[in-house]
Design a protein around this motif. Structure first.
Motif, PDB file in Angstrom:
ATOM      1  N   LEU A 156      35.343  27.949  35.745  1.00 43.01           N
ATOM      2  CA  LEU A 156      33.976  27.712  35.280  1.00 43.01           C
ATOM      3  C   LEU A 156      33.409  28.922  34.562  1.00 43.01           C
ATOM      4  CD1 LEU A 156      32.456  25.825  38.368  1.00 43.01           C
ATOM      5  CD2 LEU A 156      33.063  24.838  36.151  1.00 43.01           C
ATOM      6  N   LEU A 157      33.768  30.110  34.996  1.00 52.57           N
ATOM      7  CA  LEU A 157      33.226  31.334  34.397  1.00 52.57           C
ATOM      8  C   LEU A 157      33.931  31.737  33.114  1.00 52.57           C
ATOM      9  CD1 LEU A 157      32.759  33.541  37.614  1.00 52.57           C
ATOM     10  CD2 LEU A 157      30.970  32.371  36.304  1.00 52.57           C
ATOM     11  N   VAL A 158      35.228  31.461  33.001  1.00 55.20           N
ATOM     12  CA  VAL A 158      36.027  31.992  31.899  1.00 55.20           C
ATOM     13  C   VAL A 158      36.379  30.937  30.853  1.00 55.20           C
ATOM     14  CG1 VAL A 158      38.198  33.158  31.294  1.00 55.20           C
ATOM     15  CG2 VAL A 158      36.966  33.814  33.381  1.00 55.20           C
ATOM     16  N   ALA A 159      36.772  29.732  31.313  1.00 57.05           N
ATOM     17  CA  ALA A 159      37.260  28.718  30.374  1.00 57.05           C
ATOM     18  C   ALA A 159      36.131  28.243  29.453  1.00 57.05           C
ATOM     19  CB  ALA A 159      37.854  27.540  31.137  1.00 57.05           C
ATOM     20  N   LYS A 160      36.444  28.051  28.200  1.00 52.87           N
ATOM     21  CA  LYS A 160      35.500  27.562  27.193  1.00 52.87           C
ATOM     22  C   LYS A 160      36.081  26.319  26.509  1.00 52.87           C
ATOM     23  CE  LYS A 160      32.911  31.175  27.949  1.00 52.87           C
ATOM     24  NZ  LYS A 160      31.657  31.062  28.697  1.00 52.87           N
ATOM     25  N   PRO A 161      35.224  25.336  26.116  1.00 54.04           N
ATOM     26  CA  PRO A 161      33.780  25.304  26.362  1.00 54.04           C
ATOM     27  C   PRO A 161      33.454  24.990  27.816  1.00 54.04           C
ATOM     28  CG  PRO A 161      34.460  23.303  25.297  1.00 54.04           C
ATOM     29  CD  PRO A 161      35.683  24.176  25.328  1.00 54.04           C
ATOM     30  N   PHE A 162      32.261  25.401  28.257  1.00 56.67           N
ATOM     31  CA  PHE A 162      31.862  25.244  29.651  1.00 56.67           C
ATOM     32  C   PHE A 162      31.813  23.779  30.074  1.00 56.67           C
ATOM     33  CE2 PHE A 162      28.519  24.551  32.824  1.00 56.67           C
ATOM     34  CZ  PHE A 162      29.025  25.323  33.868  1.00 56.67           C
ATOM     35  N   GLU A 163      31.309  22.895  29.146  1.00 59.32           N
ATOM     36  CA  GLU A 163      31.199  21.481  29.494  1.00 59.32           C
ATOM     37  C   GLU A 163      32.560  20.899  29.839  1.00 59.32           C
ATOM     38  OE1 GLU A 163      29.973  22.897  26.851  1.00 59.32           O
ATOM     39  OE2 GLU A 163      27.811  22.861  27.313  1.00 59.32           O
ATOM     40  N   GLN A 164      33.564  21.263  29.063  1.00 64.31           N
ATOM     41  CA  GLN A 164      34.924  20.754  29.319  1.00 64.31           C
ATOM     42  C   GLN A 164      35.478  21.329  30.621  1.00 64.31           C
ATOM     43  OE1 GLN A 164      37.531  21.299  25.969  1.00 64.31           O
ATOM     44  NE2 GLN A 164      39.270  20.296  26.947  1.00 64.31           N
ATOM     45  N   GLN A 191      39.907  29.870  42.182  1.00 69.08           N
ATOM     46  CA  GLN A 191      40.424  29.430  40.880  1.00 69.08           C
ATOM     47  C   GLN A 191      39.427  28.514  40.170  1.00 69.08           C
ATOM     48  OE1 GLN A 191      44.661  28.331  39.236  1.00 69.08           O
ATOM     49  NE2 GLN A 191      44.004  26.719  40.635  1.00 69.08           N
ATOM     50  N   MET A 192      38.793  27.630  40.927  1.00 69.24           N
ATOM     51  CA  MET A 192      37.807  26.740  40.328  1.00 69.24           C
ATOM     52  C   MET A 192      36.615  27.534  39.773  1.00 69.24           C
ATOM     53  SD  MET A 192      39.248  23.877  40.610  1.00 69.24           S
ATOM     54  CE  MET A 192      40.965  24.057  41.129  1.00 69.24           C
ATOM     55  N   ILE A 227      53.271  37.746  38.082  1.00 69.42           N
ATOM     56  CA  ILE A 227      54.356  37.023  37.411  1.00 69.42           C
ATOM     57  C   ILE A 227      53.958  35.572  37.141  1.00 69.42           C
ATOM     58  CG2 ILE A 227      56.720  36.156  37.682  1.00 69.42           C
ATOM     59  CD1 ILE A 227      57.272  38.729  39.339  1.00 69.42           C
ATOM     60  N   ALA A 228      53.428  34.901  38.178  1.00 73.52           N
ATOM     61  CA  ALA A 228      53.037  33.498  38.023  1.00 73.52           C
ATOM     62  C   ALA A 228      51.848  33.360  37.068  1.00 73.52           C
ATOM     63  CB  ALA A 228      52.701  32.894  39.385  1.00 73.52           C
ATOM     64  N   GLY A 229      50.899  34.340  37.113  1.00 71.38           N
ATOM     65  CA  GLY A 229      49.736  34.284  36.247  1.00 71.38           C
ATOM     66  C   GLY A 229      50.093  34.466  34.785  1.00 71.38           C
ATOM     67  N   VAL A 230      50.941  35.457  34.500  1.00 66.92           N
ATOM     68  CA  VAL A 230      51.381  35.678  33.118  1.00 66.92           C
ATOM     69  C   VAL A 230      52.144  34.459  32.606  1.00 66.92           C
ATOM     70  CG1 VAL A 230      52.896  37.074  31.649  1.00 66.92           C
ATOM     71  CG2 VAL A 230      51.402  38.184  33.338  1.00 66.92           C
ATOM     72  N   ALA A 236      41.941  31.656  32.293  1.00 64.56           N
ATOM     73  CA  ALA A 236      41.248  31.530  33.582  1.00 64.56           C
ATOM     74  C   ALA A 236      42.237  31.345  34.729  1.00 64.56           C
ATOM     75  CB  ALA A 236      40.273  30.358  33.529  1.00 64.56           C
ATOM     76  N   CYS A 237      43.224  30.472  34.518  1.00 65.82           N
ATOM     77  CA  CYS A 237      44.219  30.225  35.589  1.00 65.82           C
ATOM     78  C   CYS A 237      45.090  31.450  35.820  1.00 65.82           C
ATOM     79  CB  CYS A 237      45.082  29.021  35.218  1.00 65.82           C
ATOM     80  SG  CYS A 237      44.192  27.452  35.310  1.00 65.82           S
TER      81      CYS A 237
END
Length: 583
Positions: A170-178, A165-166, A109-112, A124-125
């Motif tokens: 790093l694995l999912v969020a794009k762009p990686f640098e951000q 979560q961190m 529920i919280a993730g959706v 990612a979150c």
């Protein structure tokens, strides 16, 4: 440092939530009792709401800096933004207290919800929140955090969930640098503050739980202290002398302004404020007391009008009126009066309820004693004498000890003790009783003995419930089980007893079999036929059973004993299955 301060502010919301929840008795009960579907649904709703609010109140992070226009509540997040929040505190606590099902449900529920808010870390979150529900719920069951209430283990789980979560960001969020830039900013504040929030939540809840347990322990101790002082007087039944003494004891032990005791007709004692017009021998005049006598339940008054005392200048403005019951029948009332309504606290109400139950049990014991004195049947009297005083007081000592460690089990055992003595009383009044009542008598006795001597012996029942309505002589099975416990295993650390009730050749078969020390052949031949004097006992109970069944059924009944030294003893009784009922 700025983000640490912002996160500390959000953790403050968790602290407020924990404080409010700790004051809600329903919530505390859901956390710690066995959780069914209803309780789990409540936990899912509560912690999902907490997690969603935590997402809404997060701190916006944009391009590696804290947004200077941060508002308290964010309904949407731009594509270039992310939020630092305390969402995982709600998910972690849900998993810890509710297990995998609750943790996963709250995580989903919280993730959706987090995904719907947007931002470049939304997916990612959302994923990490759902995974946190799995991890916290599973680890909580493995580590038994709910049972042990371990702060350290809970904080470690919180750290693991936030670290996960961190990693997911790093694995999912794009762009990686951000994503990397974001994690470098929020990792330490979020990991540390969310773990700190879980710790504070635990401490607040545990503090109030401990406070409640201490209060209950004090109340229980006080109630049993009063019961110990009053038991001698209530043994005399409801009369003016005993009730006056009991009322004085209660008023001395509890901070009340007046105590009164009545039977169904009038006042037997009134001690304290109002003695001038609440006098003994007077008929019951207050409407509240009359209602309790009729309805048989505890009633509370918070005004003089509710008490309905006809005396115009009566200073009593609050009261608790409790029924005194014997055999589920209201035979009188116990009344605690107060001048100030503020003195009528929840703790006093709970204490009064406990006293009502204890006094009712004492009155039942008094009636048992009275009935035993009036018995004319010598055989029943002999059986009643089997209920030795040391069994009663040992049972009370066991209950008293349990109160310190398991109040619920102590309460259940007190009910079993009441059932045991009630069965004795019924047996003294009737020649035949339903088989089910005799089984209840045996089970009540065993509950007390097995609590006193856990794992000492194993009793197995093999019962044909279709025979429960058949009437048999009272004190038929219970003395046999008691004999096995006291004599068969006297020099053994453990043993086994089988109790069988079944239909055999159109007769009712009652059988007890143990693997105890057994008896010599000459003892077996005499047992049941005569009263014997020996170090092991007199055989009175067996003799009484034998005599009564043959007096009632004649040659249609059969009583057989077989025993082998160091092997065990079997006692078999066969009674005709006929509908004769003796009142």
């Amino acid at each position: 440092m700025e983000l640490f301060l912002f996160m500390l502010e959000r953790v403050g919301l968790i602290i407020v939530f924990a404080f409010l929840m700790s004051r809600w008795r329903l919530f505390r009960g859901v956390l710690f009792k066995d959780q069914g579907v209803k309780e789990k649904v409540w936990l899912i709703i509560i912690f999902s709401a907490l997690s969603i609010v935590s997402s809404y109140t997060g701190i916006k992070i944009e391009s590696g800096t804290i947004n200077p226009l941060n508002q308290m509540i964010h309904s949407t997040i731009n594509a270039e933004e992310a939020i630092a929040n305390t969402r995982l505190i709600g998910v972690a606590i849900a998993g810890i207290f509710g297990g995998p099902l609750v943790g996963v449900s709250v995580g989903i529920i919280a993730g959706v919800h987090r995904i719907t808010l947007g931002g470049f870390t939304a997916i990612a979150c959302g994923i990490s929140t759902i995974l946190a529900g799995f991890i916290t719920g599973g680890l909580s069951n493995q580590l038994k955090i709910r049972q042990t209430f371990s702060y350290k283990k809970a904080v470690i789980i919180g750290i693991c969930a936030e670290t996960l979560q961190m990693v997911v960001i790093l694995l999912v969020a794009k762009p990686f640098e951000q994503a990397l830039q974001l994690v470098s900013i929020i990792a330490l504040p979020m990991i540390f503050m969310n773990a700190f929030g879980i710790l504070i939540f635990f401490i607040i809840i545990k503090t109030f739980i401990d406070e409640e347990e201490r209060t209950k322990a004090l109340q229980t101790h006080q109630a049993f202290s009063i019961a110990q002082q009053t038991i001698e007087h209530f043994r005399k039944g409801l009369n003016e002398e005993s009730c006056r003494t009991v009322a004085e004891i209660i008023k001395r032990e509890i901070e009340v302004d007046a105590v009164a005791i009545t039977d169904t007709n009038g006042i037997l004692a009134h001690v304290g404020v109002g003695e001038d017009h609440h006098v003994i021998h007077q008929e019951i005049v207050t409407a509240l007391t009359k209602r309790v006598l009729v309805e048989g339940r505890i009633l509370t008054a918070t005004s003089a009008k509710e008490i309905s005392c006809p005396h115009e200048d009566c200073p009593l403005s609050a009261a608790i009126v409790l029924p005194l019951k014997v055999q589920h029948k209201t035979v009188g009332t116990l009344k605690l009066y107060f001048i100030n309504v503020s003195s009528l606290t929840g703790a006093k109400k709970e204490l009064a309820e406990g006293l009502s139950r204890l006094f009712s049990s004492q009155l039942e014991y008094a009636e048992i004693e009275q009935q035993r004195k009036l018995l004319k049947d010598a055989e029943i009297k002999a059986l009643q004498a089997q209920v030795h005083p040391h069994f009663f007081f040992n049972s009370l000592n066991t209950i008293s000890s349990l109160i310190r460690t398991d109040a619920d089990e102590a309460r259940a055992l007190l009910i079993k003790l009441s059932t045991f003595f009630r069965s004795n009383l019924q047996g003294a009044r009737q020649m035949l009783i339903p088989l089910k009542n005799e089984i209840d008598h045996v089970e009540a006795y065993l509950s007390i003995e097995q609590t006193r001597f856990p794992n000492r012996y194993d009793v197995q029942f093999h019962l044909d419930e279709s025979l429960f309505d058949v009437h048999i002589p009272p004190f038929t099975l219970q003395p046999l089980v008691e004999n096995a416990i006291y004599h068969a295993f006297k020099n053994r650390k453990e043993g086994k007893i089988d109790v069988k009730v079944q239909r055999l050749n159109n007769k009712l078969l009652l059988l007890t079999e143990d693997n105890g020390c057994g008896m010599r052949e000459e003892q077996v031949k005499q047992l049941g036929k005569t009263i014997m004097q020996s170090e092991q006992g007199t055989g009175t109970a067996i003799w009484n059973i034998y005599q009564r069944i043959h007096e009632i059924y004649g040659t249609e009944a059969d009583f057989h004993i077989s025993s082998t030294l160091d092997v065990g003893t079997k006692i078999m009784i066969q009674l005709p299955l006929k509908a004769t009922r003796w009142e």
